[in-house]
Write a protein that holds these residues in place. Structure first.
Motif, PDB file in Angstrom:
ATOM      1  N   PRO A  83      44.111  37.382 -45.897  1.00 53.74           N
ATOM      2  CA  PRO A  83      44.226  38.527 -46.803  1.00 53.74           C
ATOM      3  C   PRO A  83      45.111  39.620 -46.199  1.00 53.74           C
ATOM      4  O   PRO A  83      45.308  39.678 -44.980  1.00 53.74           O
ATOM      5  CB  PRO A  83      42.773  39.021 -46.946  1.00 53.74           C
ATOM      6  CG  PRO A  83      41.921  37.878 -46.494  1.00 53.74           C
ATOM      7  CD  PRO A  83      42.728  37.136 -45.478  1.00 53.74           C
ATOM      8  N   PHE A  84      45.591  40.500 -47.052  1.00 58.56           N
ATOM      9  CA  PHE A  84      46.478  41.595 -46.649  1.00 58.56           C
ATOM     10  C   PHE A  84      45.880  42.430 -45.512  1.00 58.56           C
ATOM     11  O   PHE A  84      46.549  42.687 -44.505  1.00 58.56           O
ATOM     12  CB  PHE A  84      46.761  42.488 -47.871  1.00 58.56           C
ATOM     13  CG  PHE A  84      47.432  43.787 -47.542  1.00 58.56           C
ATOM     14  CD1 PHE A  84      48.749  43.816 -47.120  1.00 58.56           C
ATOM     15  CD2 PHE A  84      46.736  44.988 -47.664  1.00 58.56           C
ATOM     16  CE1 PHE A  84      49.374  45.027 -46.822  1.00 58.56           C
ATOM     17  CE2 PHE A  84      47.351  46.194 -47.370  1.00 58.56           C
ATOM     18  CZ  PHE A  84      48.674  46.211 -46.945  1.00 58.56           C
ATOM     19  N   GLU A  85      44.614  42.850 -45.664  1.00 67.05           N
ATOM     20  CA  GLU A  85      43.998  43.704 -44.643  1.00 67.05           C
ATOM     21  C   GLU A  85      43.946  43.002 -43.290  1.00 67.05           C
ATOM     22  O   GLU A  85      44.201  43.614 -42.256  1.00 67.05           O
ATOM     23  CB  GLU A  85      42.572  44.111 -45.033  1.00 67.05           C
ATOM     24  CG  GLU A  85      42.479  44.890 -46.320  1.00 67.05           C
ATOM     25  CD  GLU A  85      42.008  44.000 -47.446  1.00 67.05           C
ATOM     26  OE1 GLU A  85      42.529  42.861 -47.549  1.00 67.05           O
ATOM     27  OE2 GLU A  85      41.136  44.427 -48.210  1.00 67.05           O
ATOM     28  N   ASP A  86      43.620  41.710 -43.300  1.00 68.55           N
ATOM     29  CA  ASP A  86      43.539  40.953 -42.046  1.00 68.55           C
ATOM     30  C   ASP A  86      44.891  40.898 -41.340  1.00 68.55           C
ATOM     31  O   ASP A  86      44.966  41.008 -40.111  1.00 68.55           O
ATOM     32  CB  ASP A  86      43.037  39.530 -42.304  1.00 68.55           C
ATOM     33  CG  ASP A  86      41.558  39.486 -42.666  1.00 68.55           C
ATOM     34  OD1 ASP A  86      40.922  40.563 -42.690  1.00 68.55           O
ATOM     35  OD2 ASP A  86      41.040  38.392 -42.938  1.00 68.55           O
ATOM     36  N   ARG A 145      50.009  44.387 -52.860  1.00 71.14           N
ATOM     37  CA  ARG A 145      50.010  44.781 -54.275  1.00 71.14           C
ATOM     38  C   ARG A 145      49.396  43.680 -55.142  1.00 71.14           C
ATOM     39  O   ARG A 145      48.635  43.965 -56.064  1.00 71.14           O
ATOM     40  CB  ARG A 145      51.439  45.089 -54.732  1.00 71.14           C
ATOM     41  CG  ARG A 145      51.986  46.386 -54.170  1.00 71.14           C
ATOM     42  CD  ARG A 145      53.275  46.813 -54.871  1.00 71.14           C
ATOM     43  NE  ARG A 145      53.734  48.074 -54.307  1.00 71.14           N
ATOM     44  CZ  ARG A 145      54.511  48.168 -53.255  1.00 71.14           C
ATOM     45  NH1 ARG A 145      54.934  47.080 -52.643  1.00 71.14           N
ATOM     46  NH2 ARG A 145      54.878  49.351 -52.791  1.00 71.14           N
ATOM     47  N   GLN A 146      49.752  42.450 -54.844  1.00 68.98           N
ATOM     48  CA  GLN A 146      49.211  41.327 -55.619  1.00 68.98           C
ATOM     49  C   GLN A 146      47.689  41.245 -55.487  1.00 68.98           C
ATOM     50  O   GLN A 146      46.999  40.839 -56.421  1.00 68.98           O
ATOM     51  CB  GLN A 146      49.856  40.016 -55.166  1.00 68.98           C
ATOM     52  CG  GLN A 146      51.316  39.893 -55.558  1.00 68.98           C
ATOM     53  CD  GLN A 146      51.998  38.682 -54.927  1.00 68.98           C
ATOM     54  OE1 GLN A 146      51.476  38.056 -54.013  1.00 68.98           O
ATOM     55  NE2 GLN A 146      53.181  38.342 -55.441  1.00 68.98           N
ATOM     56  N   GLY A 148      45.837  43.845 -55.116  1.00 64.78           N
ATOM     57  CA  GLY A 148      45.268  45.094 -55.609  1.00 64.78           C
ATOM     58  C   GLY A 148      44.827  46.044 -54.516  1.00 64.78           C
ATOM     59  O   GLY A 148      43.952  46.893 -54.728  1.00 64.78           O
ATOM     60  N   LYS A 149      45.437  45.937 -53.330  1.00 66.59           N
ATOM     61  CA  LYS A 149      45.034  46.765 -52.194  1.00 66.59           C
ATOM     62  C   LYS A 149      45.965  47.963 -51.967  1.00 66.59           C
ATOM     63  O   LYS A 149      45.715  48.778 -51.084  1.00 66.59           O
ATOM     64  CB  LYS A 149      44.999  45.912 -50.913  1.00 66.59           C
ATOM     65  CG  LYS A 149      44.085  44.704 -51.019  1.00 66.59           C
ATOM     66  CD  LYS A 149      42.644  45.124 -51.217  1.00 66.59           C
ATOM     67  CE  LYS A 149      41.725  43.955 -51.541  1.00 66.59           C
ATOM     68  NZ  LYS A 149      41.750  42.900 -50.570  1.00 66.59           N
ATOM     69  N   ILE A 150      47.061  48.048 -52.742  1.00 64.54           N
ATOM     70  CA  ILE A 150      48.018  49.140 -52.584  1.00 64.54           C
ATOM     71  C   ILE A 150      48.206  49.845 -53.918  1.00 64.54           C
ATOM     72  O   ILE A 150      48.472  49.190 -54.943  1.00 64.54           O
ATOM     73  CB  ILE A 150      49.382  48.622 -52.076  1.00 64.54           C
ATOM     74  CG1 ILE A 150      49.230  47.981 -50.693  1.00 64.54           C
ATOM     75  CG2 ILE A 150      50.402  49.755 -52.013  1.00 64.54           C
ATOM     76  CD1 ILE A 150      50.510  47.394 -50.146  1.00 64.54           C
ATOM     77  N   ASP A 151      48.063  51.153 -53.916  1.00 66.58           N
ATOM     78  CA  ASP A 151      48.298  51.949 -55.114  1.00 66.58           C
ATOM     79  C   ASP A 151      49.755  51.780 -55.534  1.00 66.58           C
ATOM     80  O   ASP A 151      50.669  51.951 -54.716  1.00 66.58           O
ATOM     81  CB  ASP A 151      47.999  53.420 -54.825  1.00 66.58           C
ATOM     82  CG  ASP A 151      47.860  54.244 -56.094  1.00 66.58           C
ATOM     83  OD1 ASP A 151      48.727  54.104 -56.977  1.00 66.58           O
ATOM     84  OD2 ASP A 151      46.888  55.013 -56.192  1.00 66.58           O
ATOM     85  N   LEU A 152      49.983  51.448 -56.794  1.00 67.07           N
ATOM     86  CA  LEU A 152      51.332  51.140 -57.274  1.00 67.07           C
ATOM     87  C   LEU A 152      52.267  52.347 -57.261  1.00 67.07           C
ATOM     88  O   LEU A 152      53.487  52.188 -57.400  1.00 67.07           O
ATOM     89  CB  LEU A 152      51.263  50.545 -58.686  1.00 67.07           C
ATOM     90  CG  LEU A 152      50.532  49.196 -58.789  1.00 67.07           C
ATOM     91  CD1 LEU A 152      50.520  48.710 -60.233  1.00 67.07           C
ATOM     92  CD2 LEU A 152      51.173  48.160 -57.881  1.00 67.07           C
ATOM     93  N   LYS A 153      51.716  53.547 -57.112  1.00 60.52           N
ATOM     94  CA  LYS A 153      52.593  54.721 -57.069  1.00 60.52           C
ATOM     95  C   LYS A 153      53.403  54.792 -55.771  1.00 60.52           C
ATOM     96  O   LYS A 153      54.401  55.500 -55.690  1.00 60.52           O
ATOM     97  CB  LYS A 153      51.786  56.008 -57.243  1.00 60.52           C
ATOM     98  CG  LYS A 153      50.885  56.369 -56.071  1.00 60.52           C
ATOM     99  CD  LYS A 153      50.100  57.636 -56.371  1.00 60.52           C
ATOM    100  CE  LYS A 153      49.154  57.992 -55.233  1.00 60.52           C
ATOM    101  NZ  LYS A 153      48.339  59.175 -55.548  1.00 60.52           N
TER     102      LYS A 153
END
Length: 201
Positions: A83-86, A145-146, A148-153
């Motif tokens: 996962p992204f965080e890992d 982003r895919q 959903g861990k990063i705010d799209l702004k």
């Protein structure tokens, strides 16, 4: 590789290992003397100059090898199915591990070498390293982003400028001397929290 080439590679590595050890003494670059390197590596000073031409070029090569090792290990982590965080935390762990393996003076000397000397080869290497870092981070941010861990702004451009400003600050020797190694992990944690989408109200 024939026997002669293999022996040459072994001698070069022994020289670099000896130099790395001297760079990790409190004197850092100032404590690297060719007679000490030659004795520790079991070669003559003439052999050192044959392979590296100068003390400055030898030290540069040791620094470049150190950066290459970090980059290769980080790339290996990022290619794993995680996962992204890992992955972001793994990057921090790679940096922590390698910083723990060197004396503080080693890193200060590395940053001085990069920031204060007109070293075209090191500058080119760092530029290539930074370009690779940008590409890797862009891929990692896309994954975030895919998932959903990063705010799209937050655009890639903004995040990369933010990260670059942090790196530039940390590489200042005056700031680095004040930093606890494990702050690297805290920065990764703070970045994860900062990038996360705002909770829906």
């Amino acid at each position: 590789m024939n026997g002669f080439e293999k022996r040459s590679q072994q001698k070069m590595q022994a020289i670099k290992n000896a130099t790395f050890a001297l760079l990790n003494q409190p004197e850092g670059v100032e404590g690297v003397r060719m007679d000490k390197v030659a004795k520790a590596a079991g070669v003559s000073k003439a052999t050192i100059f044959k392979y590296f031409h100068s003390k400055e070029r030898l030290i540069q090569q040791v620094f470049l090898d150190y950066l290459d090792t970090i980059a290769m290990e980080a790339t290996d982590f990022l290619q794993e199915d995680r996962p992204f965080e890992d992955k972001l935390m793994a990057l921090a762990q790679v940096k922590i591990k390698h910083l723990e393996q060197v004396d503080q003076q080693f890193f200060i000397d590395l940053m001085n070498q990069y920031s204060q000397k007109a070293d075209a080869e090191l500058a080119a290497k760092m530029q290539a390293y930074n370009q690779r870092y940008y590409e890797v981070m862009a891929t990692l941010l896309q994954q975030g982003r895919q998932e959903g861990k990063i705010d799209l702004k937050y655009s890639d451009e903004f995040i990369m400028i933010y990260l670059e400003s942090m790196v530039q600050g940390v590489t200042n020797p005056a700031i680095y001397q004040k930093i606890n190694i494990h702050y690297t992990e805290y920065w990764a944690e703070m970045l994860l929290k900062a990038l996360a989408p705002s909770p829906e109200k």
